[in-house]
Write a protein that holds these residues in place. Structure first.
Motif, PDB file in Angstrom:
ATOM      1  N   MET A  81      60.045  21.722  58.629  1.00 14.68           N
ATOM      2  CA  MET A  81      60.076  23.427  58.960  1.00 14.68           C
ATOM      3  C   MET A  81      60.508  24.125  58.157  1.00 14.68           C
ATOM      4  N   VAL A  82      59.778  25.547  58.185  1.00 14.87           N
ATOM      5  CA  VAL A  82      60.023  26.269  57.117  1.00 14.87           C
ATOM      6  C   VAL A  82      60.417  27.499  57.686  1.00 14.87           C
ATOM      7  N   ASP A  83      61.452  28.271  57.433  1.00 12.69           N
ATOM      8  CA  ASP A  83      62.004  29.446  57.989  1.00 12.69           C
ATOM      9  C   ASP A  83      60.743  30.619  57.972  1.00 12.69           C
ATOM     10  N   GLY A  84      60.445  31.188  59.068  1.00 16.00           N
ATOM     11  CA  GLY A  84      59.451  31.915  59.291  1.00 16.00           C
ATOM     12  C   GLY A  84      59.444  33.224  58.015  1.00 16.00           C
ATOM     13  N   ALA A  85      60.561  33.595  57.768  1.00 21.93           N
ATOM     14  CA  ALA A  85      60.744  34.664  56.757  1.00 21.93           C
ATOM     15  C   ALA A  85      60.226  34.112  55.283  1.00 21.93           C
ATOM     16  N   ALA A  86      60.072  32.792  55.217  1.00 17.59           N
ATOM     17  CA  ALA A  86      59.494  32.268  53.921  1.00 17.59           C
ATOM     18  C   ALA A  86      58.245  31.669  53.831  1.00 17.59           C
ATOM     19  N   ARG A  87      57.595  31.823  55.033  1.00 19.49           N
ATOM     20  CA  ARG A  87      56.220  31.245  54.955  1.00 19.49           C
ATOM     21  C   ARG A  87      55.312  31.985  54.041  1.00 19.49           C
ATOM     22  N   GLY A  88      54.342  31.200  53.753  1.00 26.88           N
ATOM     23  CA  GLY A  88      53.398  31.890  52.716  1.00 26.88           C
ATOM     24  C   GLY A  88      53.706  31.768  51.455  1.00 26.88           C
TER      25      GLY A  88
END
Length: 159
Positions: A81-88
């Protein structure tokens, strides 16, 4: 970015994105509405759990261990799981590469993901780029909030 073993103290940083991802209804089969304690037992209760952090901010987390017990324990599995604000930003790839190295060191012969949602094209592409292949798809096994009933890929990679 540093990838390190997770601690109980990290849960306060993990739970907000864990909860958001589960509630989104697109990638995990966990039941919605889990309390923090219920979710913590599911996530931090795995054999090996890590976090990816930058400074003091937890950007993502991964769990890893055997896919099955007993005579199937030579095959590993993992969840990410990756924090949505840190995706990409390559967090998922870094966690995936860490998991592969850890799995080799732990003596696993392969890694199997049993439930990669087929409409989660970013995850499917990431795992394929790291050498996983789709060995089967269970039709209509996931009830996507956005797409309705979709398949779950079983993905595998020898180590």
């Amino acid at each position: 970015m540093l990838i390190r073993p997770a601690t109980d103290a990290d849960w306060a940083s993990i739970f907000p994105f864990f909860s958001a991802i589960v509630e989104d209804g697109e990638t995990y089969t966990y039941p919605q509405g889990l309390s923090s304690d219920e979710a913590k037992a599911l996530w931090l209760g795995q054999q090996h759990v890590v976090v990816a952090e930058e400074g003091s901010r937890v950007l993502g987390s991964a769990t890893m261990g055997p896919n099955r017990g007993g005579r199937g324990s030579h095959v590993g599995t993992a969840s990410f799981m990756v924090d949505g604000a840190a995706r990409g930003r390559g967090i998922g790839r870094a966690l995936g590469e860490h998991m592969l190295a850890w799995s080799r060191e732990a003596g696993f012969r392969a890694v199997q993901f049993t439930a990669v949602v087929e409409t989660n094209t970013a995850a499917v592409a990431l795992w394929q780029s790291l050498g996983f292949r789709i060995v089967g798809t269970v039709p209509e096994a996931f009830d996507s909030r956005a797409h309705g009933l979709v398949g779950l890929h079983v993905m595998h990679r020898f180590l």
